[in-house]
Structure formats: C-alpha cells, structure tokens
Design a protein around this motif. Sequence first.
Motif, short mmCIF file in Angstrom:
data_model
loop_
_atom_site.label_atom_id
_atom_site.label_comp_id
_atom_site.label_asym_id
_atom_site.label_seq_id
_atom_site.Cartn_x
_atom_site.Cartn_y
_atom_site.Cartn_z
N LEU A 17 0.37 -13.38 -16.52
CA LEU A 17 1.01 -14.11 -15.35
C LEU A 17 2.36 -14.39 -15.43
N SER A 18 3.47 -13.81 -15.03
CA SER A 18 4.62 -13.86 -14.91
C SER A 18 5.40 -15.06 -13.72
N GLY A 19 5.66 -16.13 -14.30
CA GLY A 19 5.79 -17.32 -13.65
C GLY A 19 5.25 -18.74 -13.84
N GLY A 20 5.82 -19.76 -13.44
CA GLY A 20 5.25 -21.10 -13.79
C GLY A 20 5.32 -21.96 -12.60
N GLY A 21 5.96 -21.52 -11.41
CA GLY A 21 6.02 -22.25 -10.35
C GLY A 21 4.97 -22.36 -9.38
N GLU A 22 5.02 -22.80 -7.96
CA GLU A 22 3.96 -23.01 -7.14
C GLU A 22 3.29 -21.57 -6.87
N LEU A 75 -4.82 -6.80 -16.27
CA LEU A 75 -4.20 -7.38 -15.22
C LEU A 75 -2.75 -7.96 -15.26
N LEU A 76 -1.59 -7.75 -14.56
CA LEU A 76 -0.56 -8.37 -14.51
C LEU A 76 -0.22 -8.87 -13.11
N VAL A 77 0.24 -10.10 -12.88
CA VAL A 77 0.59 -10.92 -11.61
C VAL A 77 1.98 -11.39 -11.95
N ALA A 78 2.94 -10.86 -11.11
CA ALA A 78 4.15 -11.20 -10.97
C ALA A 78 4.48 -12.12 -10.04
N ALA A 79 5.02 -13.39 -10.23
CA ALA A 79 4.91 -14.73 -9.39
C ALA A 79 5.88 -15.60 -9.62
N THR A 80 7.09 -15.18 -10.23
CA THR A 80 8.12 -16.02 -10.36
C THR A 80 9.03 -16.39 -9.04
N GLY A 81 8.73 -15.47 -7.96
CA GLY A 81 9.50 -15.69 -6.75
C GLY A 81 10.74 -15.45 -6.77
N ASP A 82 11.38 -14.92 -7.99
CA ASP A 82 12.66 -14.14 -8.15
C ASP A 82 12.52 -12.93 -7.98
N GLU A 83 13.02 -12.26 -6.91
CA GLU A 83 12.57 -10.67 -6.59
C GLU A 83 13.21 -9.85 -7.65
N ALA A 84 14.32 -10.06 -8.37
CA ALA A 84 14.59 -9.16 -9.57
C ALA A 84 13.84 -9.45 -10.73
N GLU A 85 13.38 -10.49 -10.95
CA GLU A 85 12.40 -10.91 -12.11
C GLU A 85 11.04 -10.27 -11.67
N ASP A 86 10.57 -10.47 -10.76
CA ASP A 86 9.21 -9.73 -10.50
C ASP A 86 8.98 -8.30 -10.41
N GLU A 87 10.30 -7.68 -10.03
CA GLU A 87 10.35 -6.07 -9.98
C GLU A 87 10.62 -5.71 -11.58
N ARG A 88 11.32 -6.44 -12.29
CA ARG A 88 11.18 -6.22 -13.72
C ARG A 88 9.75 -6.10 -14.47
N ALA A 89 9.32 -7.18 -14.34
CA ALA A 89 7.87 -7.28 -14.69
C ALA A 89 6.68 -6.44 -14.21
N ALA A 90 7.04 -6.01 -12.96
CA ALA A 90 6.11 -5.10 -12.57
C ALA A 90 6.55 -3.61 -13.11
N LYS A 91 7.67 -3.42 -13.20
CA LYS A 91 8.03 -2.06 -13.92
C LYS A 91 7.31 -2.05 -15.62
N VAL A 98 -0.85 -1.17 -16.84
CA VAL A 98 -1.56 -2.13 -16.79
C VAL A 98 -1.42 -2.35 -15.18
N PRO A 99 -2.23 -2.44 -14.33
CA PRO A 99 -2.34 -2.87 -12.82
C PRO A 99 -1.47 -3.92 -12.75
N VAL A 100 -0.66 -3.83 -11.49
CA VAL A 100 0.33 -4.81 -11.21
C VAL A 100 -0.12 -5.46 -9.82
N ASN A 101 0.07 -6.83 -9.69
CA ASN A 101 0.18 -7.52 -8.32
C ASN A 101 1.37 -8.35 -8.21
N ALA A 102 2.02 -7.98 -7.48
CA ALA A 102 3.51 -8.84 -7.29
C ALA A 102 3.25 -9.52 -5.82
N VAL A 103 3.35 -10.89 -6.00
CA VAL A 103 3.26 -11.68 -4.90
C VAL A 103 4.28 -11.44 -3.78
N ASP A 104 3.87 -11.24 -2.71
CA ASP A 104 4.74 -11.09 -1.31
C ASP A 104 5.72 -9.85 -1.48
#
Length: 461
Positions: A17-22, A75-91, A98-104
């Motif tokens: 899980l990439s992120g620690g926010g809401e 599974l990888l979930v990209a959920a930092t809310g930072d578009e650039a960071e979530d795109e980096r995590a997804a790549k 690993v299958p990716v879910n990127a929030v929004d």
Amino acid sequence: MRYFPAFMDLQGATVLLSGGGELALRKARLLLPSGARIVAFSASENSPLARELGGQVILRAGPLSDTAFAENPKLLVAATGDEAEDERAAKLGRAHGVPVNAVDMPHLCDVVIPSIVHRGDLVVGISTGGAAPVIGRRLRERLEQMLPARLGEVIRFGKERRGIVSEAIQGKGRRAFWERFYSGPAAEAVMAGDEARAESLFREELEGETPGHVHIVGAGPGDPELLTLKALRVCQEADVILHDNLVSDEILALCRRDAERIYVGKKRSDHAVPQAEIGALMVRLAREGKRVVRLKGGDPFIFGRGGEELEALQAEGISATVVPGISAALGCAANAEVPLTHRGLSQSVTFVTAEAGGGGAPDIDWASLAKLRGTIVVYMGVRRAGDVAGDLLKGGLDASTPVAVVADGTRDTERVIRADLATLGDAAAQISAPGLLIIGEVAAKAKGEDLLALASQRQAA
C-alpha cells in the motif's frame, strides 16, 4: 464489460500500500477483513493510517521502492493522492508483474477495488469501472440495508453442516433441502441468535419433517415505504399471506407474487373470519409445512391482537416470530407533523383504544388521563369521539385543548382535521374512514384542515 469480476484470495498474502493518508486508510479498511498482510509505504507514525490501524499494518516511512517486491506481493494499491507518486508506484508494480490498483486513476489500474458488502463468507462487489463511484456507493448502501446483519451466520451454520446433509441426502434432493433451509425457520432462528433452536429445526428438516413457521408482521400504517426491511423480506418468502383490511394494496403488491393470499380482516361489527378461526387457520397451515405471514396494519402488539395470536400458536407448539411495525400512532402523527412529545408542551404520551371487545366501551380511567396533561392518542376513536371528549372534559381537561383527527394516515387519501376538545365530536363526524384522535397541546401543530374553516366554507356555500 471492461473489468471482469473476480475474487482474490488474500489470506496471509502480502499487499503493498503506497500512502498513509485518508485514501490509503480507506483502502486498508477494505483489505484488512480479507486477512491480507498489508505493508504501507509513505506512512509516517503520525499519518491517519498509522493513528487508526498502526497495530494492524506494517508501516514504512519511506516511499515504495524495488526492494519492497522481494516480499512477493499479490497486489499493489497506489493511494498517496499525489498523481506523480501514484503513477511512479504503478509503473513499479507493473515492472514486477504485480496487479495494480491506483485510487481515482482508472488508466493506471489493472484491477478495480469495488464497493463491498460483507456478511461473513458472503461478499458482494459493486463496480462502475471508476466511471461513477457515487452510484456504486449508493447501491452498496441499498444492499447493506436489504441484507440481514446475521446473514453471514446463517451461511456459516449451513457450511458447517454440508457434510451431514451430503451423507443424509443423495442427488437432487440436496438442493431442495438447502432451498428449504435458507428460507425456513432454522435459518430464521440463526438470524435471531438462537442456534440451539436452529439446530433442532435443522434436524427436523433433515429427517423429512418440514416444520412450518408463522411470522406475525406489522405492515405499518399504510405507506409501503414505511414497511420495515425485515417485514419486506419475510413477506417475499411467504407461502401464505393472511392479511387484514388495514393492509394497503400497495403493501400486498410487495409480497411474494405466487403466495396464497387469504383475507381475514376485521372491521367494526364485521369480522370476515372470527379470531379463533384465524388462530386455527395459522396452526393448520404451519403444520402443513407452510411459511405463513400474518400481516397486520400498524404494529401487531399495539391494539392488533398480536399477543393473542402468538399465544394461540405457542399453545399448539407452532414456531412463530413477531416482526414489529411502525404503529399507526407514530406513522400518522409524523405524517401529520404532530410531535407526540415536545419540550414545553408534552412530556408523556398515552395510547388508548375507544373500542373494547364485543364493540363496547373500554374500562379506562379518563380522569387520570386528563390529569397527566400529556398527549393522548386514541385508536379506533372516530365512532366514539363524542364520548371520549365528554369523559375527558369530566376529568378536568380544558375544552380548548387542541385535537387532531387523522384518517387514512400516511396514505394518498389521508385527511387531517384540527379542532379542540369541545368540537371533537363535530370534527370526527367529517370522517368516514378509520382514524386516530390525537389530543393535547401538540395537536395544534398538525397540518391539514381546520374545523372552523370547514364550517365557514359550508355556510358560504
């Protein structure tokens, strides 16, 4: 259909899980019931995720990196809310297969995490592919309301006994047995939290003795939207519906379409079926193995003779359950905008009936009621409205005390007339349908017609 629905087994598996926010916190709440081992990155000790779930997830303050994939995540979930960071995590996730879910961010997703309804082993997922998440949430809310809270316990109960059924019943008979079980009294007992009784009923069904069951159900005051969820469920599972004249056609239309319907209604001085015969009919139908719903207007335990019917069933050893309904007093008062209690006006409410057994007057201490100075709701009071007013006036209640007469409450044909105790008899004379009398200071707040205005209109005509 771009996304194919499937369920992943994450029990004991690692999820990154990439992120620690809401955003990350919401995803972690969804993932934890699956038994996944969640490793969260970019999650400091003061993050929302750490504050709520710090003891249930593994926290990493630094961002997601290649080394994280040495743990063989599913599974990888990209959920930092930072578009650039979530795109980096997804790549990174895709580079490691690993299958990716990127929030929004649907364009970065290999998998979509749906809105979830969870009842034990029953899991319902709802997805719009990221196109309309609000609709997905609304559907989830509807399903949360419709599915009984203990449905998962029923599934667990049946799962634990599948082996017993497989040994006792061969071939196609198993499916028929499970269809009976999941809509029968044994499952109902599990949902009521009585597993000892459920076990006994389960054994009876297994031995070929299909026990019937009776639900004594309150249909509410008339508006079909005031039917409770439990009442709706049992009405849609019934084999036979025994209904009163106060049950609206709209509510009957919600019942199981192929259920047998038997009218057993009672009006004043006109009992379609005597009470003793209703009891005998319920007993006979239940002994035939039928799922019976005794559908009554309002609440069955408030001037609905539900207690008498329950006693009749219990005396014959028939399994029965009571499903409460919104009472006529509560439903009609709310629809007429009358608060039955109101600070400064009424600190008590009393329900009474103006009709006793056999059509006579009830033995009520009206003088004591008058002294309470609270709200009085009189059921079946239209015919005896003048007598009720006279008794309360003798008891000391002021003639100017506000009154509301409510007929056909909560229905399209509802009528509300405001008056006072002195003119209550005249107000009730305007009503031909079944009605309630609401007496007390709060009745002045009722919406509807005013008796004096009605009289003026008639004189002018």
